[in-house]
Scaffold this motif. Structure first.
Motif, PDB file in Angstrom:
ATOM      1  N   LEU A 217      17.564  84.767  42.630  1.00  0.00           N
ATOM      2  CA  LEU A 217      16.792  85.759  43.372  1.00  0.00           C
ATOM      3  C   LEU A 217      15.345  85.810  42.894  1.00  0.00           C
ATOM      4  CD1 LEU A 217      19.403  88.617  43.750  1.00  0.00           C
ATOM      5  CD2 LEU A 217      18.458  87.184  45.570  1.00  0.00           C
TER       6      LEU A 217
ATOM      7  N   HIS B 254      27.332  86.759  49.883  1.00  0.00           N
ATOM      8  CA  HIS B 254      26.903  87.829  48.983  1.00  0.00           C
ATOM      9  C   HIS B 254      25.868  88.690  49.704  1.00  0.00           C
ATOM     10  CE1 HIS B 254      28.608  84.915  46.190  1.00  0.00           C
ATOM     11  NE2 HIS B 254      28.744  85.907  45.332  1.00  0.00           N
TER      12      HIS B 254
ATOM     13  N   LYS C 273      23.677  90.919  48.754  1.00  0.00           N
ATOM     14  CA  LYS C 273      22.298  90.986  48.258  1.00  0.00           C
ATOM     15  C   LYS C 273      21.517  89.718  48.595  1.00  0.00           C
ATOM     16  CE  LYS C 273      23.714  90.121  43.520  1.00  0.00           C
ATOM     17  NZ  LYS C 273      23.720  90.676  42.175  1.00  0.00           N
TER      18      LYS C 273
ATOM     19  N   LEU D  13      18.275  90.037  50.803  1.00  0.00           N
ATOM     20  CA  LEU D  13      17.029  89.853  50.059  1.00  0.00           C
ATOM     21  C   LEU D  13      16.326  88.532  50.336  1.00  0.00           C
ATOM     22  CD1 LEU D  13      17.935  91.420  46.597  1.00  0.00           C
ATOM     23  CD2 LEU D  13      16.484  92.361  48.387  1.00  0.00           C
TER      24      LEU D  13
END
Length: 98
Positions: free
Chosen positions: A43, A67, A69, A73
């Motif tokens: 990330l 996932h 996130k 993101l």
């Protein structure tokens, strides 16, 4: 294009290539049960102007696509970065043109 703009463009390309490679390496390591690249690192590279490479890596390697996130993101980072680059180019050439 000025030297600074050329340098920044090359840097962004390199960061995105590294991000893409990191997603591929992590997928390969996941398949063979080896040590993995942390989600934080994946990330972080996406947030550090590697959003396009991370997004393409997720799609190409089918990695981290389930996932939440990452699903939220990485595309968000990519859109923000494309907008920031577009604004910077518009601003630079708008001010320094003619």
């Amino acid at each position: 294009m000025s030297e600074i703009m050329a340098f920044l463009a090359a840097l962004i390309v390199v960061i995105n290539f590294v991000a893409f490679a990191m997603y591929g390496i992590d997928k390969a390591k996941a398949r063979c049960g080896a040590w993995r690249i942390s989600e934080k690192a994946l990330l972080t590279i996406a947030a550090a102007f590697g959003g396009v490479g991370a997004f393409l890596g997720m799609r190409f390697f089918r990695h981290k696509t389930q996932h939440l996130k990452f699903k939220l993101l990485v595309p968000l980072f990519m859109v923000i970065q494309i907008a920031a680059i577009g604004f910077t180019v518009y601003w630079y050439y708008g001010i320094f043109a003619g």
